[in-house]
Enzyme design. Structure first.
Site, PDB file in Angstrom:
ATOM      1  N   HIS A 145      55.290  29.700  38.116  1.00  0.00           N
ATOM      2  CA  HIS A 145      54.892  31.040  38.573  1.00  0.00           C
ATOM      3  C   HIS A 145      53.428  31.324  38.228  1.00  0.00           C
ATOM      4  CE1 HIS A 145      59.252  31.845  39.027  1.00  0.00           C
ATOM      5  NE2 HIS A 145      59.316  31.131  37.924  1.00  0.00           N
ATOM      6  N   SER A 171      25.313  29.256  46.479  1.00  0.00           N
ATOM      7  CA  SER A 171      25.388  30.432  47.330  1.00  0.00           C
ATOM      8  C   SER A 171      23.968  30.808  47.734  1.00  0.00           C
ATOM      9  CB  SER A 171      26.044  31.576  46.554  1.00  0.00           C
ATOM     10  OG  SER A 171      25.634  32.820  47.081  1.00  0.00           O
TER      11      SER A 171
END
Ligand code: ARG
Length: 470
Positions: free
Chosen positions: A169, A290
């Site tokens: 999970h 970026s």
């Protein structure tokens, strides 16, 4: 032989491909819409191989003369050279790879070239080309997977004792060896190669001889052609041979699963290299920056693998949908099988190639991984197992440990940081030896069975896996 070197007025003469039956040539719009030569020319090598085998059989059974066979071979070899050297003049007007090659052959060798299409149709021809192409592609892909598997083994070998938090999970569950985690992908890829090898058996059957759909009235020898082309068997029903593309669909399903496995690994790499995790560093050659944020290092390659998985899954759906409403036998719909299949092969091969390299560019920050495994009470199950082994029923042990975790969490401490008397509050069965099972290394070492995460087991698994690969 008076062979013209270039095709000059071939396009014009071809306006009447469909002969006297037609009153006018197709419009240019239709020509562009129906032509497949733009993409099926990559089947040329297989088309030539198929034609050579077909011609050899035609001559062996006496349908064409030995002289014709010599001429056909000579012509096809020249065409192969022209294609390889880039001088072959592909013509849209000639619709597809088959007609382009056949027309050129006729230009080169005359009547012998016109005899090649005896006892054959483009329907069994294209099915044969596709199977030959896919067989080669499968072999290449299996090799690429093996290269990637070797890279996994190399990395796993370095990290049999590296502890990471195993997640369920996406929450910390139990500590595991990082090598063990990597070996999970080895197993997935192993099943993937098994699936591909199995799929290859069904790909490796010869459609030629089915002709348009019903077979042919000539005394052909299909087994001879199959043997010549390395097919294991002939397709047993002529209608099925020209119409079904389940072999391609099956391959695309295998490919979608492989991409899905690689996509899961990509997702993990992306998480692990996120500074919030900080588990790994990926060499800069696989990352980009970026244009606005100077600090960024983006995991473009794994992200693209994840993205391209969508594309490959889409191709599987495209082929299934292509097939679902087709009446037997061949329909032109099937021409639409090529681009999805080719793109599946290209995308998958490219992804495997880059992955094998990228695994060598992974550097593990062992300490960060280990500290992450310390968070989240990852050895709580070990504690419960400890109590169970001392006689407490597992459900009661589970409850006792959850109380202990709650109390430790309140204090902001790990289970192993509680004192013996603190731990004994949750069960009288706790003794000094409990600390042996509460440590990360103790926890992973104790899972010492086939398939378990104990480093000794992982080493064994890697050794076996290496053996299986060679
Ligand atoms: N280009 C066709 C295909 O890809 C080849 C077979 C054409 N057969 C036909 N009867 N039109 O399926």
């Amino acid at each position: 032989m008076g062979i013209p070197k270039k095709k000059n007025s071939l396009a014009k003469s071809h306006k009447r491909t469909w002969s006297g039956r037609f009153e006018e040539p197709v419009s240019q719009l239709v020509q562009r819409y129906t032509a497949s030569v733009g993409f099926d020319q990559r089947l040329a090598e297989y088309d030539i191989q198929g034609s050579l085998a077909h011609a050899q059989m035609l001559s062996a059974v006496g349908i064409i003369s030995a002289k014709d066979l010599v001429a056909i071979r000579k012509g096809l070899n020249q065409i192969r050279d022209e294609i390889h050297s880039g001088t072959f003049d592909w013509m849209l007007e000639l619709e597809d790879v088959h007609l382009n090659i056949e027309k050129r052959l006729i230009m080169l060798v005359g009547d012998a070239g016109k005899r090649l299409h005896t006892a054959r149709s483009r329907n069994d021809q294209i099915a044969t080309d596709m199977r030959l192409y896919l067989r080669t592609s499968i072999d290449e892909i299996i090799n690429l997977i093996k290269t990637m598997q070797r890279a996994i083994l190399d990395l796993a070998e370095k990290h049999t004792d590296t502890v990471m938090p195993g997640l369920t999970h996406l929450q910390v569950a139990q500590p595991v060896s990082f090598g063990h985690h990597l070996m999970a992908y080895f197993e997935m890829l192993k099943r993937d190669t098994d699936r591909l090898s199995d799929c290859r058996k069904r790909v490796n059957k010869l459609p030629l001889g089915a002709a348009a759909l019903a077979g042919t009235s000539y005394p052909i020898d299909r087994e001879m052609v199959a043997q010549e082309l390395g097919f294991e068997d002939v397709c047993k029903n002529s209608i099925d041979a020209v119409s079904d593309r389940d072999f391609a669909i099956e391959f695309c399903a295998c490919a979608a699963l492989i991409m899905t496995h690689l996509s899961r690994l990509s997702e993990e790499l992306i998480l692990w290299m996120n500074p919030l995790f900080g588990f790994i560093k990926l060499d800069d050659r696989f990352c980009t920056g970026s244009s606005i944020m100077p600090q960024k290092k983006n995991p473009d390659v794994p992200e693209l693998v994840r993205g391209k998985t969508g594309r490959v899954n889409g191709h599987l759906i495209a082929l299934l949908t292509l097939m679902k409403a087709q009446p037997l036998a061949y329909n032109k719909d099937n021409q639409e099988d090529k681009e999805p299949l080719f793109d599946t092969v290209d995308t998958l091969s490219g992804t495997l190639r880059i992955y094998a390299d990228m695994l060598n560019g992974i550097h593990v920050n062992k300490e960060t991984m280990r500290s992450a495994a310390r968070c989240g009470y990852s050895t709580a199950t070990d504690f419960a197992d400890y109590l169970t082994k001392k006689g407490l029923p597992f459900r009661d042990a589970h409850e006792a440990v959850s109380q202990a975790v709650r109390s430790a969490a309140k204090k902001g401490r790990d289970l192993s940081a509680l004192t013996l008397s603190e731990l004994r509050k949750f069960s009288r069965l706790v003794e000094k030896d409990v600390f042996g099972v509460l440590t990360l290394d103790g926890s992973i070492k104790s899972r010492n069975h086939i398939g378990g995460t104990a480093p000794s087991q992982v080493r064994k698994a890697i050794k076996l896996a290496r053996k299986g690969l060679s």
